[in-house]
Every structure is written in C-alpha cells, then in structure tokens.
Design a protein around this motif. Sequence first.
Motif, PDB file in Angstrom:
ATOM      1  N   ALA A   1       7.902  -2.236  -7.894  1.00  0.00           N
ATOM      2  CA  ALA A   1       7.954  -3.131  -9.049  1.00  0.00           C
ATOM      3  C   ALA A   1       8.708  -2.468 -10.193  1.00  0.00           C
ATOM      4  N   VAL A   2       9.265  -3.286 -11.073  1.00  0.00           N
ATOM      5  CA  VAL A   2       9.974  -2.727 -12.216  1.00  0.00           C
ATOM      6  C   VAL A   2       8.980  -2.020 -13.129  1.00  0.00           C
TER       7      VAL A   2
ATOM      8  N   ALA B   1      -1.794  -4.650 -14.824  1.00  0.00           N
ATOM      9  CA  ALA B   1      -2.414  -3.491 -14.188  1.00  0.00           C
ATOM     10  C   ALA B   1      -1.460  -2.302 -14.154  1.00  0.00           C
ATOM     11  N   TRP B   2      -2.024  -1.127 -14.346  1.00  0.00           N
ATOM     12  CA  TRP B   2      -1.280   0.132 -14.246  1.00  0.00           C
ATOM     13  C   TRP B   2      -1.961   1.000 -13.190  1.00  0.00           C
ATOM     14  N   PRO B   3      -1.195   1.714 -12.345  1.00  0.00           N
ATOM     15  CA  PRO B   3       0.265   1.735 -12.254  1.00  0.00           C
ATOM     16  C   PRO B   3       0.797   0.484 -11.565  1.00  0.00           C
ATOM     17  N   PRO B   4       2.066   0.141 -11.815  1.00  0.00           N
ATOM     18  CA  PRO B   4       2.646  -1.019 -11.127  1.00  0.00           C
ATOM     19  C   PRO B   4       2.678  -0.818  -9.619  1.00  0.00           C
TER      20      PRO B   4
ATOM     21  N   LEU C   1       0.825  -1.205   0.000  1.00  0.00           N
ATOM     22  CA  LEU C   1       0.000   0.000   0.000  1.00  0.00           C
ATOM     23  C   LEU C   1       0.859   1.254   0.000  1.00  0.00           C
ATOM     24  N   PRO C   2       0.616   2.166  -0.954  1.00  0.00           N
ATOM     25  CA  PRO C   2       1.373   3.421  -0.971  1.00  0.00           C
ATOM     26  C   PRO C   2       1.103   4.225   0.289  1.00  0.00           C
ATOM     27  N   ASP C   3       2.053   5.058   0.642  1.00  0.00           N
ATOM     28  CA  ASP C   3       1.912   5.845   1.872  1.00  0.00           C
ATOM     29  C   ASP C   3       0.951   7.010   1.711  1.00  0.00           C
ATOM     30  N   SER C   4       0.978   7.653   0.549  1.00  0.00           N
ATOM     31  CA  SER C   4       0.228   8.903   0.438  1.00  0.00           C
ATOM     32  C   SER C   4      -0.683   8.972  -0.778  1.00  0.00           C
TER      33      SER C   4
ATOM     34  N   ASP D   1      14.797  -0.614 -14.023  1.00  0.00           N
ATOM     35  CA  ASP D   1      14.559   0.332 -12.926  1.00  0.00           C
ATOM     36  C   ASP D   1      13.117   0.200 -12.430  1.00  0.00           C
ATOM     37  N   SER D   2      12.894   0.613 -11.187  1.00  0.00           N
ATOM     38  CA  SER D   2      11.553   0.587 -10.638  1.00  0.00           C
ATOM     39  C   SER D   2      10.706   1.661 -11.318  1.00  0.00           C
ATOM     40  N   TYR D   3       9.394   1.446 -11.279  1.00  0.00           N
ATOM     41  CA  TYR D   3       8.467   2.389 -11.922  1.00  0.00           C
ATOM     42  C   TYR D   3       8.632   3.792 -11.357  1.00  0.00           C
ATOM     43  N   GLU D   4       8.874   3.896 -10.031  1.00  0.00           N
ATOM     44  CA  GLU D   4       8.942   5.200  -9.380  1.00  0.00           C
ATOM     45  C   GLU D   4      10.070   6.072  -9.924  1.00  0.00           C
ATOM     46  N   ILE D   5      11.177   5.458 -10.357  1.00  0.00           N
ATOM     47  CA  ILE D   5      12.288   6.259 -10.853  1.00  0.00           C
ATOM     48  C   ILE D   5      12.393   6.202 -12.383  1.00  0.00           C
ATOM     49  N   CYS D   6      11.439   5.516 -13.024  1.00  0.00           N
ATOM     50  CA  CYS D   6      11.412   5.477 -14.497  1.00  0.00           C
ATOM     51  C   CYS D   6      10.220   6.286 -14.982  1.00  0.00           C
ATOM     52  N   HIS D   7       9.217   5.672 -15.575  1.00  0.00           N
ATOM     53  CA  HIS D   7       8.082   6.427 -16.100  1.00  0.00           C
ATOM     54  C   HIS D   7       7.159   6.967 -15.015  1.00  0.00           C
ATOM     55  N   GLY D   8       7.282   6.436 -13.805  1.00  0.00           N
ATOM     56  CA  GLY D   8       6.447   6.955 -12.726  1.00  0.00           C
ATOM     57  C   GLY D   8       7.033   8.165 -12.027  1.00  0.00           C
ATOM     58  N   ALA D   9       8.217   8.593 -12.462  1.00  0.00           N
ATOM     59  CA  ALA D   9       8.871   9.723 -11.792  1.00  0.00           C
ATOM     60  C   ALA D   9       8.076  10.994 -12.010  1.00  0.00           C
TER      61      ALA D   9
END
Length: 336
Positions: free
Chosen positions: A320-321, A313-316, A133-136, A328-336
């Motif tokens: 997750a990659v 499913a999106w977002p990962p 679960l995401p924090d925010s 790279d993880s989604y957060e530092i790639c397209h999710g940045a």
Amino acid sequence: MRPDTPAENVDHTAEAARLERTAGLYPEDAETLLLRAAAHLELSGDRPAATALYDRLLLSADSLDSPSLVRALKASNLWEYGHEAEARAIIDGLRATTPADPAPWVIIAEALESHDELEAAEETFTQAARLLLPDSTEPPHATHPLLYGRHRVRRMLGLTHDDWDTLADTLHTSPVSLDELHDPKRVWSLGSENPAELLAEISRLRAELGAYREALSRPFPVAVLHWPAGELAELLAAYPTLATEYPSHETHLSTIESSLRELATSGTPNLGIVTGTVPSYEAFAASEGSTPSDPTLLPQYATTLAARGRAVAWPPQRGAVCWCGSPDSYEICHGA
C-alpha cells in the motif's frame, strides 16, 4: 463495527433513521454513519433498504475511504434475500480487483461459507492471505480474521494444517483451541444426551462468544495526528505558537513514524493515523471552548477523529502507499 444487538432490544429501523440524519449533518463522516445505518436495516429485516443505502454510497465511490468494503457488504446482503447471481458477480469482481483491506475479503468469503460454498470460501481466504499477509513479520490485527476464517473453512473441508493454519492457532488466545472450536463434530455433540459432552460444548461456545465479543468491543485506534504539508503550513500561519510542536513538516512526519513504532514496541495494539484539517480543528477548538493555539487540544482532536471512524490503520498493508501521502509504497518510504 456492525451492531449485533438483538432486534427485540433495539429499534433498528429508528436507529438507522437517526444515523441517516446524523450523516446529513456530518458529511465528512457519512460513509461510516451510513454503513452503520445499513447494518441496522439488515438486522431489522429490511434488506432492500440496506441495499439502497449501499447503492447511495457507491454513487460517489471515488470519494469513499473503502469502496471495496461497501461492495462486499452489498454482495453479502443481496445474497441473503435472493439475489444470488448479482452477489456472485460482485464477489468475482472484488476478487479480481484484489483490495488491500482485509475486511472485504472476510465478508465475501464468509458469504460464500454461509451458503455452503466451502471450496470457494477457502480459495477466497487463501487468495487474500497470499496478498495481505507479510512473509516474516507479525500479521496486523486486521488480518487475524482472515486466518481464523481460513482455518475454520479448511477444518470443515477436512484439509490438513498448513503454515497459515499453524499461525492462526498461535495467534488465537482463547482457552479453547481453534481446532476444537472449528471441529465439525461439534454439531453432533449439540444433540448428545451425554451431560459431559453438553458441558464441554457449552465451554467451547462460551470461549467462542468471548473471543467474538472481544473483537466487537475492540476500541477505536490509538491514533497519532498527521497534518499534510498544506494544512500544516496553514495551521502555523494562523497559529504560530504551534511551531514549537511542529518545527518542520519533515520532522512532523518522522515523529509520527517513530512514535507509532515506539507504541508498537511497547505492546500497544490497534494503532492508527488520523489526518487533520484546519477548519475541522478550529471547529473542534470552538466546541471545546478553547483556542486552536492551545497545544493540549491536539491529542484530544486526534482522539475525537479516531472515535468518529477517521483513523487509518498503521502499519499500512504490504504494497500500500505510504500514510504520508507519498506515491511510494510504505516499505520504501517511511517503512524502510
């Protein structure tokens, strides 16, 4: 989606056999089809045969989209026909490997819950919540059953609400609150001779059944088509007119992410990504009696892949990659 049609209305054994035959014709969809076949076998009462299908899938675990899901279903099924020790071993192993998909967590936690292992079920739900679960940010729809299941088990244990219980109450849209649905005293009211109490319980059960049906009838994802770099190069070499749709691979990737974010902002739920291949696309075009160079086929192809269970499913999930294939993880790639 696992079938829940009563056995008296469906020949589950025949349906399982049909799905197995179909899996032989479409090996790329064998995982989805065989899981559905195993579910029909469970409903028919032939749990050993269902276990055999799970074992068949796990023989090629490296090629499965979700081996953790198959293991979780196998554990749940084994426990139902007397193989408790093996089921517990699988559950412990899954908890140790911390899968990034919420579905295996829900299955093993509910297996523990159904066998009165409430403390272990609560620990499993909570472990999954901490991991997934995401924090925010708004929790992905796939994680909602984690919150609902955790709320139910904690209510049965008599534990006080925490932040995740409050979040579950907020996400729940039924006219009957989760606290009321998960009230242990409901069991007592079923034996009441008071008409008012019985009518109230009927109302709660209808609300709970409505929410369950809504979850089961949730359509396949609204999916956006993704071409890996090699596949896109092959596609454009064979059908250069499609270059107007795909000026470059980098533009293609950024367009996918921006399109999905726009859909999410507009309130569209259940978003996903399907990955295309040139042979599959050519076969689809032939089945439609059209040419692969027709750009109007592309969204139809994406919808067909999603309907066959090929959508991711999106977002990962957090950590997750990225969906683009980057390590790279989604957060530092397209999710940045």
